[in-house]
Write an enzyme that holds these catalytic residues in place. Structure first.
Site, PDB file in Angstrom:
ATOM      1  N   ILE A 104      49.080  43.029  38.936  1.00 21.29           N
ATOM      2  CA  ILE A 104      48.156  44.055  38.448  1.00 21.29           C
ATOM      3  C   ILE A 104      48.608  45.369  39.054  1.00 21.29           C
ATOM      4  O   ILE A 104      48.913  45.447  40.248  1.00 21.29           O
ATOM      5  CB  ILE A 104      46.683  43.744  38.798  1.00 21.29           C
ATOM      6  CG1 ILE A 104      45.781  44.906  38.331  1.00 21.29           C
ATOM      7  CG2 ILE A 104      46.481  43.431  40.269  1.00 21.29           C
ATOM      8  CD1 ILE A 104      44.307  44.563  38.274  1.00 21.29           C
ATOM      9  N   GLU A 138      47.646  36.163  45.330  1.00 21.09           N
ATOM     10  CA  GLU A 138      48.196  36.448  46.656  1.00 21.09           C
ATOM     11  C   GLU A 138      48.279  37.952  46.830  1.00 21.09           C
ATOM     12  O   GLU A 138      48.567  38.672  45.870  1.00 21.09           O
ATOM     13  CB  GLU A 138      49.599  35.862  46.802  1.00 21.09           C
ATOM     14  CG  GLU A 138      49.607  34.368  46.975  1.00 21.09           C
ATOM     15  CD  GLU A 138      50.491  33.692  45.947  1.00 21.09           C
ATOM     16  OE1 GLU A 138      51.317  34.368  45.327  1.00 21.09           O
ATOM     17  OE2 GLU A 138      50.318  32.476  45.747  1.00 21.09           O
ATOM     18  N   TYR A 150      39.713  43.069  45.239  1.00 26.42           N
ATOM     19  CA  TYR A 150      39.446  41.643  45.040  1.00 26.42           C
ATOM     20  C   TYR A 150      38.145  41.231  45.733  1.00 26.42           C
ATOM     21  O   TYR A 150      37.375  40.432  45.199  1.00 26.42           O
ATOM     22  CB  TYR A 150      40.625  40.805  45.547  1.00 26.42           C
ATOM     23  CG  TYR A 150      41.946  41.163  44.896  1.00 26.42           C
ATOM     24  CD1 TYR A 150      42.027  41.453  43.535  1.00 26.42           C
ATOM     25  CD2 TYR A 150      43.125  41.228  45.638  1.00 26.42           C
ATOM     26  CE1 TYR A 150      43.230  41.801  42.942  1.00 26.42           C
ATOM     27  CE2 TYR A 150      44.337  41.569  45.044  1.00 26.42           C
ATOM     28  CZ  TYR A 150      44.382  41.861  43.703  1.00 26.42           C
ATOM     29  OH  TYR A 150      45.573  42.203  43.113  1.00 26.42           O
TER      30      TYR A 150
HETATM   31  C1  LIG Z   1      45.208  48.147  43.884  1.00 30.50           C
HETATM   32  C2  LIG Z   1      45.124  48.928  42.566  1.00 30.50           C
HETATM   33  C3  LIG Z   1      45.510  47.987  41.422  1.00 30.50           C
HETATM   34  C4  LIG Z   1      43.687  49.420  42.371  1.00 30.50           C
HETATM   35  O1  LIG Z   1      43.600  50.055  41.092  1.00 30.50           O
HETATM   36  P1  LIG Z   1      42.460  51.126  40.755  1.00 30.50           P
HETATM   37  O2  LIG Z   1      42.387  51.247  39.288  1.00 30.50           O
HETATM   38  O3  LIG Z   1      42.698  52.361  41.525  1.00 30.50           O
HETATM   39  O4  LIG Z   1      41.150  50.396  41.315  1.00 30.50           O
HETATM   40  P2  LIG Z   1      39.647  50.645  40.809  1.00 30.50           P
HETATM   41  O5  LIG Z   1      39.439  52.106  40.578  1.00 30.50           O
HETATM   42  O6  LIG Z   1      39.346  49.734  39.671  1.00 30.50           O
HETATM   43  O7  LIG Z   1      38.818  50.226  42.089  1.00 30.50           O
HETATM   44  C5  LIG Z   1      37.927  49.122  42.093  1.00 30.50           C
HETATM   45  C6  LIG Z   1      37.556  48.850  43.541  1.00 30.50           C
HETATM   46  O8  LIG Z   1      38.725  48.510  44.295  1.00 30.50           O
HETATM   47  C7  LIG Z   1      38.634  49.068  45.618  1.00 30.50           C
HETATM   48  N1  LIG Z   1      39.699  50.077  45.784  1.00 30.50           N
HETATM   49  C8  LIG Z   1      40.610  50.449  44.857  1.00 30.50           C
HETATM   50  N2  LIG Z   1      41.467  51.344  45.396  1.00 30.50           N
HETATM   51  C9  LIG Z   1      41.078  51.532  46.672  1.00 30.50           C
HETATM   52  C10 LIG Z   1      41.580  52.342  47.735  1.00 30.50           C
HETATM   53  N3  LIG Z   1      42.655  53.151  47.577  1.00 30.50           N
HETATM   54  N4  LIG Z   1      40.942  52.293  48.920  1.00 30.50           N
HETATM   55  C11 LIG Z   1      39.865  51.485  49.101  1.00 30.50           C
HETATM   56  N5  LIG Z   1      39.332  50.705  48.127  1.00 30.50           N
HETATM   57  C12 LIG Z   1      39.953  50.727  46.931  1.00 30.50           C
HETATM   58  C13 LIG Z   1      37.255  49.685  45.700  1.00 30.50           C
HETATM   59  O9  LIG Z   1      36.361  48.679  46.140  1.00 30.50           O
HETATM   60  C14 LIG Z   1      36.966  50.029  44.259  1.00 30.50           C
HETATM   61  O10 LIG Z   1      35.610  50.115  43.969  1.00 30.50           O
HETATM   62  P3  LIG Z   1      34.830  51.536  44.145  1.00 30.50           P
HETATM   63  O11 LIG Z   1      35.596  52.530  43.348  1.00 30.50           O
HETATM   64  O12 LIG Z   1      33.460  51.242  43.628  1.00 30.50           O
HETATM   65  O13 LIG Z   1      34.898  51.852  45.613  1.00 30.50           O
HETATM   66  C15 LIG Z   1      46.066  50.175  42.566  1.00 30.50           C
HETATM   67  O14 LIG Z   1      45.888  50.878  43.778  1.00 30.50           O
HETATM   68  C16 LIG Z   1      47.547  49.851  42.414  1.00 30.50           C
HETATM   69  O15 LIG Z   1      48.055  49.775  41.291  1.00 30.50           O
HETATM   70  N6  LIG Z   1      48.252  49.657  43.547  1.00 30.50           N
HETATM   71  C17 LIG Z   1      49.710  49.352  43.519  1.00 30.50           C
HETATM   72  C18 LIG Z   1      49.986  47.967  42.990  1.00 30.50           C
HETATM   73  C19 LIG Z   1      49.260  46.910  43.784  1.00 30.50           C
HETATM   74  O16 LIG Z   1      49.140  46.975  44.990  1.00 30.50           O
HETATM   75  N7  LIG Z   1      48.792  45.894  43.054  1.00 30.50           N
HETATM   76  C20 LIG Z   1      48.086  44.767  43.641  1.00 30.50           C
HETATM   77  C21 LIG Z   1      49.081  43.754  44.092  1.00 30.50           C
HETATM   78  S1  LIG Z   1      48.292  42.334  44.847  1.00 30.50           S
END
Ligand SMILES: CC(C)(COP(=O)(O)OP(=O)(O)OC[C@H]1O[C@@H](n2cnc3c(N)ncnc32)[C@H](O)[C@@H]1OP(=O)(O)O)[C@@H](O)C(=O)NCCC(=O)NCCS
Length: 185
Positions: A104, A138, A150
């Site tokens: 993701i 994971e 998660y």
């Molecule tokens: C992890 C990732 C997928 C999150 O995507 P995102 O669209 O920004 O996440 P969302 O906006 O849907 O956030 C949902 C929840 O996740 C958590 N979250 C997401 N990003 C966060 C951050 N930078 N710091 C803390 N909490 C975070 C929060 O609980 C958030 O809920 P909230 O907004 O009500 O606080 C994104 O940072 C990413 O693509 N990272 C690089 C790839 C990666 O690490 N993938 C996962 C591999 S296991």
């Protein structure tokens, strides 16, 4: 392709400083995100490859992406927001028991707007529809954003894989039960 290629081994996101069918999810901070099933067309392969390059140190190749988009066992979802590709997620469905989340990622300009949450909720709905009992994934111990995502969705840590990643970092194995409403959510 080995099952390792399809999972987060060697990937797991970049850590705390990291930069078909359709459904709609809302973005709390304005706008909306549309989720749809990906297909192995050039445009979808290129979009997912763009996400891989932006999100992971070891991005999937276009061949691996196309194979996953073609696989009947793989649910591959793409998110669009403001008319642009915003991110994607995939999972292997192994009825009746298991769904393994494969990857993701959200494009840096679309983060913290609910895109990943919408993708995960849509994957969970697909798993529930297939009658699957549990989702697994994971994640790197250092990947605080992904772990927070998660945990927000109800996943709990059930195991630690020592030195799982290429840099010897540990992986957390997280699980979500898909039983009756209220189970593990
Ligand atoms: C992890 C990732 C997928 C999150 O995507 P995102 O669209 O920004 O996440 P969302 O906006 O849907 O956030 C949902 C929840 O996740 C958590 N979250 C997401 N990003 C966060 C951050 N930078 N710091 C803390 N909490 C975070 C929060 O609980 C958030 O809920 P909230 O907004 O009500 O606080 C994104 O940072 C990413 O693509 N990272 C690089 C790839 C990666 O690490 N993938 C996962 C591999 S296991």
């Amino acid at each position: 392709m080995s099952s390792e290629d399809r999972t987060e081994k060697g990937r797991g996101g970049e850590g705390p400083e990291d930069r078909g069918r359709s459904g709609k999810g809302s973005i709390e901070r304005g706008g909306s995100v549309a989720i749809r099933r990906g297909t192995p067309c050039d445009a979808d392969v290129r979009a997912v490859r763009e996400m891989e390059l932006a999100c992971f140190r070891h991005p999937w190749s276009e061949v691996t992406i196309a194979e996953s988009l073609s696989s009947p066992a793989c649910v591959f979802l793409l998110a669009e927001a403001e008319g642009s590709f915003a991110g994607s997620a995939c999972a292997w469905m192994i009825p009746p028991f298991e769904c393994q989340v494969g990857n993701i990622g959200v494009m840096p300009g679309f983060r913290r707007r609910g895109v990943a949450e919408a993708l995960m909720v849509a994957l969970r709905a697909e798993a529930e529809k297939a009658g699957i009992a549990e989702m697994f994934l994971e994640v790197r111990v250092s990947n605080a954003p992904a772990r927070a995502l998660y945990e927000k969705l109800g996943f709990t840590t059930v195991d630690i894989r020592k030195k799982y990643y290429e840099n010897t970092e540990d992986a957390l194995v997280m699980r979500l039960s898909l039983g009756a409403p209220g189970d593990d959510r």
